[in-house]
Write a protein that holds these residues in place. Structure first.
Motif, mmCIF file in Angstrom:
data_model
loop_
_atom_site.group_PDB
_atom_site.id
_atom_site.type_symbol
_atom_site.label_atom_id
_atom_site.label_comp_id
_atom_site.label_asym_id
_atom_site.label_seq_id
_atom_site.Cartn_x
_atom_site.Cartn_y
_atom_site.Cartn_z
ATOM 1 N N UNK A 32 13.173 1.729 6.957
ATOM 2 C CA UNK A 32 11.747 2.002 6.837
ATOM 3 C C UNK A 32 11.061 1.224 5.736
ATOM 4 N N UNK A 33 11.763 0.245 5.169
ATOM 5 C CA UNK A 33 11.189 -0.537 4.067
ATOM 6 C C UNK A 33 10.668 -1.896 4.527
ATOM 7 N N UNK A 41 12.732 -3.892 -2.014
ATOM 8 C CA UNK A 41 13.875 -3.894 -2.939
ATOM 9 C C UNK A 41 13.817 -2.683 -3.882
ATOM 10 N N UNK A 42 14.958 -2.399 -4.462
ATOM 11 C CA UNK A 42 15.001 -1.229 -5.346
ATOM 12 C C UNK A 42 14.178 -1.502 -6.606
ATOM 13 N N UNK A 43 13.405 -0.526 -7.041
ATOM 14 C CA UNK A 43 12.584 -0.670 -8.242
ATOM 15 C C UNK A 43 11.295 -1.435 -8.020
ATOM 16 N N UNK A 44 11.048 -1.904 -6.815
ATOM 17 C CA UNK A 44 9.866 -2.723 -6.536
ATOM 18 C C UNK A 44 8.571 -1.949 -6.565
ATOM 19 N N UNK A 45 8.599 -0.688 -6.293
ATOM 20 C CA UNK A 45 7.388 0.127 -6.248
ATOM 21 C C UNK A 45 6.746 0.248 -7.624
ATOM 22 N N UNK A 46 7.574 0.395 -8.642
ATOM 23 C CA UNK A 46 7.075 0.648 -9.998
ATOM 24 C C UNK A 46 6.262 -0.536 -10.520
ATOM 25 N N UNK A 47 6.765 -1.754 -10.261
ATOM 26 C CA UNK A 47 6.075 -2.948 -10.736
ATOM 27 C C UNK A 47 4.685 -3.066 -10.145
ATOM 28 N N UNK A 48 4.544 -2.735 -8.883
ATOM 29 C CA UNK A 48 3.237 -2.819 -8.237
ATOM 30 C C UNK A 48 2.291 -1.767 -8.782
ATOM 31 N N UNK A 49 2.817 -0.597 -9.074
ATOM 32 C CA UNK A 49 1.986 0.481 -9.617
ATOM 33 C C UNK A 49 1.420 0.063 -10.983
ATOM 34 N N UNK A 50 2.285 -0.538 -11.818
ATOM 35 C CA UNK A 50 1.827 -0.971 -13.145
ATOM 36 C C UNK A 50 0.789 -2.073 -13.042
#
Length: 147
Positions: A32-33, A41-50
């Motif tokens: 579903x990604x 990729x793992x951890x990719x969501x956080x970077x976009x949020x910042x």
């Protein structure tokens, strides 16, 4: 079955879906990604949020300066005392506030030694610099510390 606090279920709580557990988990190869990109990729969501937060912060105008939680003492130099007061006068923070020579500070008044003093003044303050105290006493006045 009897209803007690132990067996009550929260109707708002969703069961967490475990992604990336293989083809038989019901989510297939890509879980579903999607195929590629930061979000896949793992951890990719956080970077976009910042990144979004940073853009929002850039839009807000900066408020200038810094205001300390611990206010500083109001300060006056002996040169100013010599200019504004006559011989033998008693000087305290109230008098200086009335004459608009210092701003109000709940921590009190400090007298500094910049300038020259030739008058006999009685100065009452919370603190004195070493040079200010010496100059006031040398001129024949008094430097009284208030607690």
């Amino acid at each position: 079955m009897e209803i007690t606090l132990d067996n009550l279920k929260n109707p708002n709580k969703k069961k967490k879906r475990r992604k990336g557990r293989g083809d038989s988990s019901g989510r297939g190869t890509y879980s579903g990604r999607g195929q590629k990109g930061q979000k896949s990729r793992s951890g990719g969501q956080k970077g976009l949020r910042w990144l979004g937060l940073r853009q929002t912060l850039k839009r807000i105008p900066k408020k200038r300066g810094f205001k300390s939680f611990y206010p500083k003492m109001s300060v006056i130099n002996i040169g100013d005392l010599d200019k504004h007061f006559d011989d033998g006068e008693i000087i305290n923070q109230k008098k200086l506030l009335k004459m608009d020579l210092v701003n109000y500070s709940p921590r009190g008044l400090k007298v500094l030694g910049q300038g020259k003093i030739n008058k006999k003044l009685i100065v009452k303050a919370k603190a004195f610099s070493k040079s200010a105290k010496e100059a006031i006493v040398k001129a024949g006045g008094q430097a009284e510390e208030i607690k």
